[in-house]
Design a protein around this motif. Structure first.
Motif, mmCIF file in Angstrom:
data_model
loop_
_atom_site.group_PDB
_atom_site.id
_atom_site.type_symbol
_atom_site.label_atom_id
_atom_site.label_comp_id
_atom_site.label_asym_id
_atom_site.label_seq_id
_atom_site.Cartn_x
_atom_site.Cartn_y
_atom_site.Cartn_z
ATOM 1 N N PHE A 100 59.763 -48.335 -74.890
ATOM 2 C CA PHE A 100 59.733 -49.386 -75.905
ATOM 3 C C PHE A 100 58.580 -49.182 -76.878
ATOM 4 C CE2 PHE A 100 58.080 -53.517 -77.319
ATOM 5 C CZ PHE A 100 59.169 -53.949 -78.060
ATOM 6 N N TRP A 101 57.385 -48.821 -76.363
ATOM 7 C CA TRP A 101 56.228 -48.650 -77.247
ATOM 8 C C TRP A 101 56.448 -47.538 -78.263
ATOM 9 C CZ3 TRP A 101 54.417 -53.007 -77.272
ATOM 10 C CH2 TRP A 101 53.771 -53.656 -76.241
ATOM 11 N N GLU A 102 57.380 -46.619 -78.002
ATOM 12 C CA GLU A 102 57.665 -45.557 -78.976
ATOM 13 C C GLU A 102 58.120 -46.109 -80.320
ATOM 14 O OE1 GLU A 102 60.563 -42.925 -77.270
ATOM 15 O OE2 GLU A 102 59.278 -42.429 -75.562
ATOM 16 N N PHE A 103 58.726 -47.304 -80.314
ATOM 17 C CA PHE A 103 59.239 -47.862 -81.569
ATOM 18 C C PHE A 103 58.977 -49.360 -81.737
ATOM 19 C CE2 PHE A 103 62.566 -48.556 -78.463
ATOM 20 C CZ PHE A 103 63.039 -49.822 -78.763
ATOM 21 N N GLY A 104 58.641 -50.059 -80.674
ATOM 22 C CA GLY A 104 58.631 -51.517 -80.708
ATOM 23 C C GLY A 104 57.371 -52.195 -81.178
ATOM 24 N N ALA A 105 56.309 -51.449 -81.448
ATOM 25 C CA ALA A 105 55.043 -52.087 -81.821
ATOM 26 C C ALA A 105 54.611 -51.751 -83.239
ATOM 27 C CB ALA A 105 53.952 -51.694 -80.827
ATOM 28 N N SER A 106 55.567 -51.400 -84.092
ATOM 29 C CA SER A 106 55.198 -50.986 -85.448
ATOM 30 C C SER A 106 54.559 -52.116 -86.252
ATOM 31 C CB SER A 106 56.417 -50.425 -86.186
ATOM 32 O OG SER A 106 57.428 -51.410 -86.298
ATOM 33 N N TRP A 107 54.815 -53.368 -85.879
ATOM 34 C CA TRP A 107 54.223 -54.506 -86.588
ATOM 35 C C TRP A 107 53.032 -55.088 -85.835
ATOM 36 C CZ3 TRP A 107 58.537 -58.142 -88.852
ATOM 37 C CH2 TRP A 107 59.194 -57.467 -89.889
ATOM 38 N N ALA A 108 52.495 -54.379 -84.883
ATOM 39 C CA ALA A 108 51.382 -54.881 -84.072
ATOM 40 C C ALA A 108 50.225 -53.892 -84.138
ATOM 41 C CB ALA A 108 51.841 -55.054 -82.624
ATOM 42 N N PRO A 109 49.005 -54.357 -83.825
ATOM 43 C CA PRO A 109 47.892 -53.415 -83.767
ATOM 44 C C PRO A 109 48.153 -52.373 -82.679
ATOM 45 C CG PRO A 109 47.149 -55.682 -83.360
ATOM 46 C CD PRO A 109 48.625 -55.717 -83.496
ATOM 47 N N GLU A 110 47.671 -51.180 -82.895
ATOM 48 C CA GLU A 110 47.900 -50.081 -81.951
ATOM 49 C C GLU A 110 47.441 -50.438 -80.538
ATOM 50 O OE1 GLU A 110 46.179 -45.645 -81.472
ATOM 51 O OE2 GLU A 110 46.998 -46.128 -83.445
ATOM 52 N N THR A 111 46.386 -51.240 -80.420
ATOM 53 C CA THR A 111 45.840 -51.590 -79.107
ATOM 54 C C THR A 111 46.806 -52.407 -78.264
ATOM 55 O OG1 THR A 111 44.771 -53.546 -80.059
ATOM 56 C CG2 THR A 111 43.445 -51.530 -79.889
#
Length: 194
Positions: free
Chosen positions: A58-69
């Motif tokens: 999921f993190w491969e694509f699901g956090a594009s609108w969130a801080p990297e941390t």
């Protein structure tokens, strides 16, 4: 923890330790999400819980609108709104609206109720001494979420909750809470007339 302490301490945590979330805590958080208000008791929510390899995918694509941390969180919960559950419920004889008709819904209660369930997740996380952050899912990520994790097409993600043990004390550096003052009570609340 006292309820007022939960409300006072609730904040968005954007960086997490590598300590796992206890299964009992996760179960309590998810069970409390099911206690949220539901128009007509439609119960039109679903929750996709991602841990381990599924979460890494999921993190491969699901956090594009969130801080990297945010990707340091050991758990992600995707609250899903199910509009059809509301349309079906309100077509029943005790409600009496036309089947499949959403024109009379001024507000999409399927999203409102899912948001309330999400707030229960955030509040229970605080009560479990955990940190959490809610963030949006980019439109281009929604189709991939459906295909990669088998989410039914009528289950619409309203966002994502990253959950874990917070690695920060106080507000996240650079977050809006550090740069914008909370509005005053008198500025927001009116009694009897605006």
């Amino acid at each position: 923890m006292e309820f007022q302490d939960v409300v006072r301490r609730r904040r968005m945590v954007r960086k997490f330790t590598d300590e796992p979330v206890a299964e009992a805590s996760l179960q309590r958080i998810l069970r409390n999400a099911l206690k949220g208000p539901s128009a007509g008791f439609s119960q039109g929510q679903g929750f996709l819980v991602l841990i381990g390899e599924k979460l890494a995918k999921f993190w491969e694509f699901g956090a594009s609108w969130a801080p990297e941390t945010v990707t340091t969180a050991p758990v992600a919960i995707v609250p899903l709104s199910v509009k059809n559950a509301y349309l079906d419920r309100y077509a029943k004889p005790d409600k009496g609206f036309a089947e499949g008709d959403d024109s009379w819904w001024r507000v999409p209660y399927w999203d409102v109720d899912t948001g309330m369930a999400t707030l229960l997740i955030l509040q229970t996380a605080v009560d479990e001494d955990l940190g959490a952050v809610f963030f949006g899912l980019a439109p281009e990520s929604v189709e991939r979420l459906h295909s990669e994790f088998g989410v039914p097409e009528d289950h619409d993600p309203i966002g994502v909750v990253a959950l874990g043990h917070g690695a920060e004390i106080g507000p996240s550096p650079g977050s809006s809470a550090t740069t914008i003052a909370r509005r005053e009570f008198e500025e927001v609340i009116r009694f009897g007339h605006w």
